[in-house]
Structure formats: structure tokens, C-alpha cells
Design an enzyme around this catalytic site. Sequence first.
Site, mmCIF file in Angstrom:
data_model
loop_
_atom_site.group_PDB
_atom_site.id
_atom_site.type_symbol
_atom_site.label_atom_id
_atom_site.label_comp_id
_atom_site.label_asym_id
_atom_site.label_seq_id
_atom_site.Cartn_x
_atom_site.Cartn_y
_atom_site.Cartn_z
ATOM 1 N N ASP A 259 -8.295 -6.130 -5.584
ATOM 2 C CA ASP A 259 -8.029 -4.816 -4.995
ATOM 3 C C ASP A 259 -8.652 -3.707 -5.832
ATOM 4 O OD1 ASP A 259 -7.044 -2.856 -3.323
ATOM 5 O OD2 ASP A 259 -5.025 -2.897 -4.156
ATOM 6 N N SER B 19 0.819 -1.197 0.000
ATOM 7 C CA SER B 19 0.000 0.000 0.000
ATOM 8 C C SER B 19 0.864 1.263 0.000
ATOM 9 C CB SER B 19 -0.964 -0.054 1.193
ATOM 10 O OG SER B 19 -1.978 0.897 1.083
ATOM 11 N N HIS C 107 -6.305 -6.294 -1.449
ATOM 12 C CA HIS C 107 -5.254 -5.363 -1.041
ATOM 13 C C HIS C 107 -4.414 -5.958 0.093
ATOM 14 C CE1 HIS C 107 -3.552 -1.340 -1.142
ATOM 15 N NE2 HIS C 107 -3.672 -1.235 0.171
#
EC number: 3.4.16.-
Length: 476
Positions: free
Chosen positions: A388, A204, A448
Amino acid sequence: MVGTMWKVIVSLVLLMPGSCDGLFRSLYRSVSMPPKGDSGQPLFLTPYIEAGKIQKGRELSLVSPFLGLNMRSYAGFLTVNKTYNSNLFFWFFPAQIQPEDAPVVLWLQGGPGFSSMFGLFVEHGPYVVTSNMTLRDRDFPWTTTLSMLYIDNPVGTGFSFTDDTHGYAVNEDDVAQDLYSALIQFFQIFPEYKNNDFYVTGESYAGKYVPAIAHLIHSLNPVREVKINLKGIAIGDGYSDPESIIGGYAEFLYQIGLLDEKQKKYFQKQCHECIEHIRKQNWFQAFEILDKLLDGDLTSDPSYFQNVTGCSNYCNFLRCTEPEDQLYYAKFLSLPEVRQAIHVGNRTFNDGTTVEKYLREDTVQSVKPWLTEIMNNYKVLIYNGQLDIIVAAALTEHSLMGMDWKGSQEYKKAEKKVWKIFKSDSEVAGYVRQVGDFHQVIIRGGGHILPYIQPLRAFDMINRFIYGKGWDPYVG
């Protein structure tokens, strides 16, 4: 030695049983105030290093057994700025298999301001926190084959703290400088690992942190007496180049059915304005547009995305809300016996809001030049979960196609390879595009928070990459 170790790893795998609240919000960030009960005292290791009492500091950093935790590990604080009393918290787990030879892997959580304790307890550490605040063994922990170093980064994240507002990072240079100081101290406390291969990994927003610290190591190794044996980096669903990602949001959300035609046009208009501000280096204005449109981190109202989709979760487009068990770890870290064991005392477990406020202008800036440098000199893994939203696989690929590195032309022509873990598998684990030491991987069924949803695939991926065993399936 590596060949022997890999045979052990494969044997182990064969024997094993087969919030996302947003990129910048509270999934990772549950504030844990100082608890009632005896939490012990924080352990600051820098004074022991400076006094030449390294062995004493190391002994004190050993995590005592608690609530079923019996794996050897070490934890404590490393002071990275004496002027502001800035300290980074770490928790280190030597590999369970041949730790003397296993690579040391630094894990950095995203955010900005999300604790790496999330990665430890929710993604790939040796233990999982249950609803009744006990621990169970994880099925495919990365600590089996890799020595994992979890650091709460930047200063102000999780247990890491500073006594002065000037101690907070305002850009990636600040982040890297503090991390570098911590790493040099870490290898002083654990000198037996300094010659092991070293990898920097994260997901991230750590798509910025990872290239930043790797760039600094690359720059300083030639001129410093103490060198860090950097071999490569791995970034999962990385927010490394915001402009290229933001530009693709509207069409992507439309294609997966979360926006209609009218909403797509509005979303595209807002993204275009955000990009215009980025190109003019109006960083704060760009952040505000994106925050109101998608993230909703520092706004008082839900974001446009949340209003039109009814969903708060953009880490997995098959889920509208975040899994409850991803939050257990924060409550666990408030238990006095846990805090005493990991040497944090009554320090507050920070929610990351302050960290993000200081990094607002950094949020929309790119680290593409640093990433390019690393791709030209080291092994690199860029991976995405298929499900994601916030850093979708297609948006990452769009960014990679626009990068100019030594393998860029070959990368654009490279064929995607089907990746299965075992030859007998009916399911495909994912897809790989490899050019030399660069690996791009898309993991089927992953989001994610990849290792949370696809633990075996994540375990197999990181070991194939680090140990250089290719992407052909195992026989079994």
C-alpha cells in the site's frame, strides 16, 4: 461452543484451495442510474419496526435467489433521520457455519463515499462478479465463519440516500449517530443476534468511521436499555490520524522509487504546509493542498503524484492502474433483477462525490483520541498491506508509536513475530506485533485492498483475531 466452531473452521481452511484510484476517488464509485426494466420497490423497514410488524419486515427483507445467488441474506433500508428522510442501505449475510453463535461483523468501506458493496463483491463477501455479469463463489469468504453486515455509509453513499442536504454528515459524530440508529434497528429485526459478539471493521477512510461508531457504542451502552455487544474493532490501512501519515509521504515515496530527490523536496514542502494548516485547524486549506498533491478527488486536473509518477493507482505500488474486475460490481448492481432482489428499486447508486464534499473538513482531522479509548477497552486489530502507498505500513506504525494508551510502552518494546498460516508453508504470510488485546499485522504481498490480493491471508488473519487463536501456524 467457540472451541468446537474453531475446529470446524480450521478443517474448512485445510480443505480449501490454496484502485485503487485513490483513497478518495472513483475506484469504488461508479454511478449507477435507475435502470430500465422492473426493479421493484425500495423496502423501508423502519415503519415495520415502529408498527410492531417486525416479523413481516424481516420476511420482506429476505433476498430472493438471483443469478446463481443461493445463500440466505437480507437487505433493505433503515431510516436514520425522519426529518431529512435519511436512509442507510444494508445487506446482511448470516454465517454459513453456526450462525447462531458466530460473531456479527459490521463492514464499512472508506472513501469517504465508497459503497460497502465493493467490500462485499470485490473483497470478502460470498460472491464475485464476473465480466459477463454472473456470480461465482469466492474461495475464502468471510461469511463462512462470520455473520457479515455490509452498510453503505455515510448517508449518500451507494444506495444510502437523503432528501435534504442537511442529512449529509459533516463530521464523524454525524456518521456515528446515523450508524448507531441503524444498528439498533438492525438488532430489533434480528434479535437472535443481539447477544452475539459484535465487531466493527473497515478499511481506508473507515479508519475514522470505525473508531467513531465504536466510541459512541462504548459511551451509550452504560446508559441505554438496548446494548450492543461490542467486543472489538479491526481497521485495514486506516486513515485514522492524517497528520502522522501525511508527514511521512515524501520519504516513503522516495524510498520505493516513485519520487526523485527534487520531487521529494517539493512533496515534503507541500506536506509540511498541509500539516501546518491542520495544526491551525484550517481544515479546508489542508484538504485542498492534499487533494492537489496526492488524491486528486475534487480537482479538475490530475494530482502532482499522478503527473510525476504517471500512475493513478496508489493502492499497490506494483501496479500503475486499477484492475478492471474491481469495477464489475457496479454494473451488476444496475441490473433490474438484482435491484428487485435486494429491495432497492430504482434508487440511484451514488458515486460518493457529494458525501466527500460535505466531509472535506473532516478529511484531515484525527480520531486518535477515540482510537486510544477503544484500544484501552476492547480487542483491536490494525492491519496493513505491504504494498500500500496511501496508508503505508510504515506510516501506520509511525502513528501507533505516537499514541498514548495502556500498552504503549510495551508496544514500543514488543518483538515482531513471523506469521505463517501452515507450518509447512515456505511463504511468510506476514508479521505480527501483539500486546495484550492489541494486534498490529503487516500482510506480505497485500495492498490497500487487502482481501482482493491476499484472500487466504486476510481470511486467516480476521479469524485468528476474532476467535483469539493466536498466530502460531497450523500443522498441515
